[in-house]
Write a protein that holds these residues in place. Structure first.
Motif, mmCIF file in Angstrom:
data_model
loop_
_atom_site.group_PDB
_atom_site.id
_atom_site.type_symbol
_atom_site.label_atom_id
_atom_site.label_comp_id
_atom_site.label_asym_id
_atom_site.label_seq_id
_atom_site.Cartn_x
_atom_site.Cartn_y
_atom_site.Cartn_z
ATOM 1 N N SER A 164 40.611 33.802 31.675
ATOM 2 C CA SER A 164 39.640 33.281 30.716
ATOM 3 C C SER A 164 38.513 34.289 30.582
ATOM 4 O O SER A 164 38.398 35.241 31.366
ATOM 5 C CB SER A 164 39.090 31.921 31.165
ATOM 6 O OG SER A 164 38.221 32.071 32.267
ATOM 7 N N ILE A 165 37.667 34.068 29.583
ATOM 8 C CA ILE A 165 36.538 34.974 29.369
ATOM 9 C C ILE A 165 35.568 34.900 30.551
ATOM 10 O O ILE A 165 34.869 35.877 30.859
ATOM 11 C CB ILE A 165 35.823 34.626 28.047
ATOM 12 C CG1 ILE A 165 34.745 35.650 27.719
ATOM 13 C CG2 ILE A 165 35.249 33.219 28.093
ATOM 14 C CD1 ILE A 165 35.259 37.046 27.478
ATOM 15 N N ILE A 166 35.524 33.776 31.264
ATOM 16 C CA ILE A 166 34.654 33.634 32.435
ATOM 17 C C ILE A 166 35.120 34.563 33.556
ATOM 18 O O ILE A 166 34.314 35.295 34.147
ATOM 19 C CB ILE A 166 34.631 32.173 32.916
ATOM 20 C CG1 ILE A 166 34.222 31.241 31.773
ATOM 21 C CG2 ILE A 166 33.705 32.019 34.107
ATOM 22 C CD1 ILE A 166 32.833 31.476 31.255
ATOM 23 N N PHE A 167 36.403 34.546 33.834
ATOM 24 C CA PHE A 167 36.933 35.407 34.897
ATOM 25 C C PHE A 167 36.857 36.879 34.502
ATOM 26 O O PHE A 167 36.646 37.743 35.354
ATOM 27 C CB PHE A 167 38.374 35.012 35.223
ATOM 28 C CG PHE A 167 38.477 33.890 36.234
ATOM 29 C CD1 PHE A 167 37.375 33.096 36.516
ATOM 30 C CD2 PHE A 167 39.666 33.631 36.892
ATOM 31 C CE1 PHE A 167 37.453 32.064 37.440
ATOM 32 C CE2 PHE A 167 39.759 32.600 37.816
ATOM 33 C CZ PHE A 167 38.645 31.819 38.093
ATOM 34 N N LYS A 168 37.029 37.189 33.245
ATOM 35 C CA LYS A 168 36.947 38.580 32.813
ATOM 36 C C LYS A 168 35.554 39.157 33.034
ATOM 37 O O LYS A 168 35.404 40.353 33.286
ATOM 38 C CB LYS A 168 37.323 38.693 31.336
ATOM 39 C CG LYS A 168 38.797 38.443 31.050
ATOM 40 C CD LYS A 168 39.087 38.546 29.558
ATOM 41 C CE LYS A 168 40.547 38.251 29.258
ATOM 42 N NZ LYS A 168 40.832 38.295 27.791
ATOM 43 N N TYR A 184 30.192 41.827 35.539
ATOM 44 C CA TYR A 184 28.834 41.281 35.641
ATOM 45 C C TYR A 184 28.723 40.600 37.003
ATOM 46 O O TYR A 184 29.474 39.661 37.295
ATOM 47 C CB TYR A 184 28.546 40.285 34.517
ATOM 48 C CG TYR A 184 28.420 40.939 33.158
ATOM 49 C CD1 TYR A 184 27.189 41.321 32.655
ATOM 50 C CD2 TYR A 184 29.551 41.192 32.391
ATOM 51 C CE1 TYR A 184 27.067 41.930 31.417
ATOM 52 C CE2 TYR A 184 29.452 41.811 31.152
ATOM 53 C CZ TYR A 184 28.199 42.173 30.677
ATOM 54 O OH TYR A 184 28.102 42.793 29.448
ATOM 55 N N MET A 185 27.799 41.069 37.820
ATOM 56 C CA MET A 185 27.658 40.585 39.187
ATOM 57 C C MET A 185 26.452 39.648 39.279
ATOM 58 O O MET A 185 25.333 40.000 38.893
ATOM 59 C CB MET A 185 27.488 41.761 40.157
ATOM 60 C CG MET A 185 27.394 41.348 41.615
ATOM 61 S SD MET A 185 27.442 42.773 42.728
ATOM 62 C CE MET A 185 26.015 43.693 42.139
ATOM 63 N N ILE A 186 26.687 38.437 39.780
ATOM 64 C CA ILE A 186 25.637 37.440 39.952
ATOM 65 C C ILE A 186 25.267 37.392 41.434
ATOM 66 O O ILE A 186 26.131 37.144 42.285
ATOM 67 C CB ILE A 186 26.098 36.052 39.473
ATOM 68 C CG1 ILE A 186 26.555 36.101 38.017
ATOM 69 C CG2 ILE A 186 24.977 35.029 39.636
ATOM 70 C CD1 ILE A 186 27.104 34.780 37.513
ATOM 71 N N LEU A 187 23.994 37.639 41.735
ATOM 72 C CA LEU A 187 23.479 37.584 43.103
ATOM 73 C C LEU A 187 22.559 36.383 43.232
ATOM 74 O O LEU A 187 21.708 36.140 42.381
ATOM 75 C CB LEU A 187 22.712 38.861 43.455
ATOM 76 C CG LEU A 187 23.492 40.182 43.376
ATOM 77 C CD1 LEU A 187 22.596 41.349 43.757
ATOM 78 C CD2 LEU A 187 24.725 40.145 44.272
ATOM 79 N N TYR A 213 23.577 41.333 37.125
ATOM 80 C CA TYR A 213 23.639 42.776 36.928
ATOM 81 C C TYR A 213 24.859 43.109 36.070
ATOM 82 O O TYR A 213 25.924 42.484 36.202
ATOM 83 C CB TYR A 213 23.754 43.509 38.271
ATOM 84 C CG TYR A 213 22.454 43.588 39.045
ATOM 85 C CD1 TYR A 213 21.616 44.695 38.923
ATOM 86 C CD2 TYR A 213 22.072 42.571 39.907
ATOM 87 C CE1 TYR A 213 20.432 44.772 39.642
ATOM 88 C CE2 TYR A 213 20.892 42.641 40.631
ATOM 89 C CZ TYR A 213 20.082 43.751 40.488
ATOM 90 O OH TYR A 213 18.907 43.831 41.194
ATOM 91 N N GLU A 214 24.705 44.133 35.230
ATOM 92 C CA GLU A 214 25.792 44.602 34.370
ATOM 93 C C GLU A 214 26.241 45.976 34.825
ATOM 94 O O GLU A 214 25.410 46.878 35.038
ATOM 95 C CB GLU A 214 25.331 44.653 32.915
ATOM 96 C CG GLU A 214 26.422 45.125 31.952
ATOM 97 C CD GLU A 214 25.910 45.260 30.527
ATOM 98 O OE1 GLU A 214 26.735 45.273 29.602
ATOM 99 O OE2 GLU A 214 24.676 45.364 30.350
#
Length: 568
Positions: free
Chosen positions: A343-347, A459-462, A564-565
Motif C-alpha cells: 500500500s502507499i502507507i508501506f511504500k 520517510y522515517m518517523i521518530l 524525516y525524508e
C-alpha cells in the motif's frame, strides 16, 4: 334549477325518470362513473337533459346541487395519479424492481432568474452531509441561499417545503453536483456555478499535482483572506488538536499527498475513512477555497466510527497513538497486506528491524520451587538462576515508526533553586538501534533486547517517549533533544546493511515535520513545525494559527514526534 313544463307535466317527469335510469345503465356499461361521451335523447322528447363540458349528460330531475359537488370531487380524485403500492415477497423481487426502467425527463435551462440570490459567503461544505430536518444522509441538497442542508426535491420533500416557506429557490445536489431550481423543478446549467462545484468537491489533474511543490503563489479566499495552498489552518472543534497536528504532518509526505489528491487511485475502496481523508487532503491543497481555513469535521466523524470511539471529538488523546492507529487503518482499508510495498502507507513509512532477544528459561526444579515459594522467594530464585539457561532469538520485524528513550531528568535543583533541563543529542538516543546497546523490557517477560536497522524507509518517523505512566499519575520528561534540521547522516551512528552491487545507499535525511507538546501532561496542547518545500520556509501551525518561523526556532522546542525524508 329552472325547469320547463308543458301540458303533460306528469309525462315529462316520467320521461325524465326513464332517462335517468337509462343514463345510469349507459354509465355502468361503459365503466365510467362520469357518464358516457355520447349524447342520449329521451324517448318522447322533452328537455330533460343538459350536456356537460366533458360530453356527459345530467338529467335535470334527478340531481341536486350536493350531488353535483360530489361528482366534481370524484372527477378531481380520478385525475390525480395514485402512487403504486408494491408488496415484495422476497429481497430478490425488491432488488429486481429497483432495476426497472423508471426515469423522469427534467428540463435543463441555461438561465435562471434566481441565480443572483446565491450567497457564497454562507456556503460551508466541510460538515457532514445530513438533512437539517430529517437527519438523513440520503439524497441531500444544499440551499445555495442560506447554506442549510435538506433532503430530496419532490413535492413532499424538505427542500421543496423550504423553497416555498423561505423563498430560496437554488439548490445543489451534494452527490451529483447538479443544481436545481425549486419549486419549478428544472435543472440549471450555468458556468457561473462551477466555482461552487470545485469547493464542494475539489479536483486535481496529474499535471497540477506535479506543480504543487513548485508553486509559490498565495491564494485569496472569497472572504478576502490570503492563504497558502497546503498551509491552511484546521478548525479545532473541541480538543482535536492532536488530530490536526498529525494531518498537517502527513500533508508534507509528498507520495502520500499525491496519492490522495487523485480520487481515481482509491475509487474502488469503500472505506469512509479513506474517502474522508482524501477529501480533506484535496480541501487543504485547493487553491480556490471560499475560506482560508478547513474544518476536519467529516474526517473526525469517520475516525470516531472506525476507531470505535477510541478517538473522538471532545476528548484529548495522544497524537503518537493516533498516528500509529491511522497509518495501520489506512493500510488495511486500502487492501494492504504484510508484503512490502502493498500500500502507499508501506511504500512511504515501512522499514525493517533485526531484533535479538535474550531471556532466561527456567528449569523444572526452579519452576517447582517457584510454585511452592512466596513472591519474594520466587524473586530470589530468579536471581540465583543459572545463566547457562539463557536463550537467544533473532527475528526480523517491520516498523512504521521508531521509539526513542530519553534519559531521566535530574532529581535535584541547582543553586538557583531551579530544575536543570538536560539536553541530549539525537545521535545518542539513536544508538538504541546500533545492534549493540541493550534495552531491558519487562513485558511479556523479563528480557534483554538489541535492535538493528536492516532497511531504512523513505520517510522515517521518530517518536520521543516523553510520557511515562505509573499507578498514580503521568510524568513528562522535559529533556531537550538537539537534532539537525537538514542532512541527518545515519551511517555514522547506526551500522547499516551493505548495499547491493551497483546500488548507492542513501542514508541522509531532512526534517519535514516536528511535533511539539506544550504544558502539563494530559492538559497541554500540541503544535507542529512544517516545511513548505517550494520555498524551503518553516511554518508554525496550531489549529487556525499559521505563522512563518525561523529554522533555529524549530530545534529549540520539546520535540515529541518527527518525520524525516530521505534524500533522493
Amino acid at each position: 334549477m329552472k325547469r320547463s313544463r308543458d301540458e303533460d307535466g306528469d309525462v315529462e317527469k316520467a320521461d325524465g325518470d326513464a332517462v335517468e335510469s337509462n343514463h345510469d345503465f349507459v354509465g355502468q356499461r361503459n365503466g365510467d362513473d362520469n357518464g358516457s361521451s355520447k349524447k342520449l335523447k329521451p324517448e318522447g322528447g322533452g328537455g330533460g337533459l343538459i350536456s356537460t363540458t366533458n360530453g356527459g349528460l345530467l338529467p335535470l330531475s334527478s340531481y341536486d346541487d350536493d350531488e353535483d359537488e360530489e361528482d366534481e370531487e370524484e372527477k378531481e380524485k380520478a385525475k390525480e395519479p395514485e402512487s403504486p403500492q408494491y408488496e415484495y415477497e422476497s429481497d430478490e423481487e425488491l432488488e429486481r424492481s429497483s432495476r426497472l426502467p423508471f426515469r423522469r425527463d427534467i428540463e435543463v435551462r441555461k438561465d435562471c432568474p434566481y441565480l443572483d440570490t446565491v450567497n457564497r459567503q454562507v456556503l460551508d461544505f466541510d460538515f457532514e452531509k445530513f438533512c437539517s430536518v430529517s437527519l438523513s444522509n440520503l439524497n441531500v441538497y444544499a440551499c445555495l441561499v442560506c447554506g442549510k442542508y435538506f433532503q430530496g426535491r419532490g413535492r413532499n420533500s424538505h427542500a421543496y417545503t423550504h423553497s416555498l416557506e423561505a423563498g430560496h429557490h437554488v439548490f445543489i445536489n451534494l452527490h451529483s453536483e447538479k443544481v436545481y431550481c425549486l419549486p419549478d423543478g428544472y435543472e440549471v446549467n450555468d458556468p457561473s456555478l462551477d466555482d461552487i462545484r470545485y469547493v464542494l468537491n475539489p479536483r486535481f489533474t496529474r499535471a497540477q499535482v506535479e506543480q504543487l511543490d513548485k508553486n509559490k503563489q498565495w491564494a485569496r479566499a472569497l472572504d478576502g483572506s490570503d492563504y497558502l495552498p497546503g498551509m491552511v489552518g484546521l478548525n479545532n472543534i473541541k480538543e482535536n488538536d492532536f488530530v490536526n497536528v498529525i494531518i498537517q504532518s502527513l500533508m508534507r509526505v509528498t507520495p502520500l499527498r499525491d496519492f490522495f489528491l487523485i480520487p481515481e487511485n482509491y475509487s474502488a475502496c469503500k472505506s469512509p475513512l479513506v474517502q474522508r481523508f482524501g477529501e480533506l487532503t484535496r480541501k487543504i491543497w485547493h487553491p480556490r477555497n471560499f475560506k482560508g481555513q478547513v474544518s476536519p469535521h467529516e474526517f473526525l466523524q469517520a475516525v470516531m466510527v472506525a476507531s470505535k470511539k477510541k478517538f473522538r471529538i471532545g476528548m484529548q488523546s495522544d497524537p503518537v497513538e493516533f498516528m500509529s492507529w491511522l497509518l495501520n487503518a489506512l493500510h488495511t482499508d486500502l487492501g494492504g497486506t504484510k508484503k512490502t510495498g502493498s500500500s502507499i502507507i508501506f511504500k512511504c513509512f515501512q522499514g525493517e528491524l533485526e531484533v535479538m532477544k535474550e531471556f532466561q528459561r527456567k528449569t523444572q526444579t526452579a519452576k517447582r520451587e517457584d510454585a511452592n515459594a512466596t513472591e519474594g522467594a520466587g524473586a530470589e530464585e530468579d536471581e540465583k538462576m543459572d545463566t547457562s539457561f539463557v536463550e537467544r532469538e533473532v527475528s526480523r520485524m517491520p516498523f512504521l515508526m521508531l521509539g526513542l528513550d530519553l534519559p531521566a531528568p535530574p532529581l535535584f535543583k541547582d543553586v538557583m533553586e531551579k530544575n536543570i533541563i538536560p539536553q541530549v543529542p539525537l545521535f545518542n538516543i539513536l544508538k538504541k538501534f546500533d545492534g549493540e546497546m541493550v534495552t531491558e523490557v519487562v513485558r511479556p517477560q523479563l528480557a534483554r533486547m538489541r535492535y538493528r536497522v536492516m532497511r531504512l524507509p523513505q520517510y522515517m518517523i521518530l517518536h520521543m517517549r516523553r510520557f511515562t505512566k505509573n499507578n498514580f499519575f503521568v510524568e513528562k520528561n522535559p529533556t531537550l533533544v538537539n537534532f539537525p534540521v537538514k542532512n541527518l547522516e545515519l551511517k555514522d551512528y547506526i551500522p547499516l546493511p551493505i548495499a547491493r552491487v551497483g546500488e548507492k545507499q542513501q542514508t541522509k535525511y531532512d526534517l519535514i515535520a516536528n511535533l511539539v507538546h506544550d504544558g502539563k501532561p494530559g492538559e497541554g496542547s500540541y503544535r507542529v513545525f512544517v516545511q513548505r518545500r517550494s520555498e524551503e520556509m518553516w511554518y508554525e501551525m496550531q489549529d487556525l494559527h499559521v505563522a512563518e518561523t525561523l529554522p533555529q526556532m524549530v530545534a529549540l522546542s520539546e520535540a515529541y514526534m518527527q518525520i524525516y525524508e530521505k534524500h533522493q
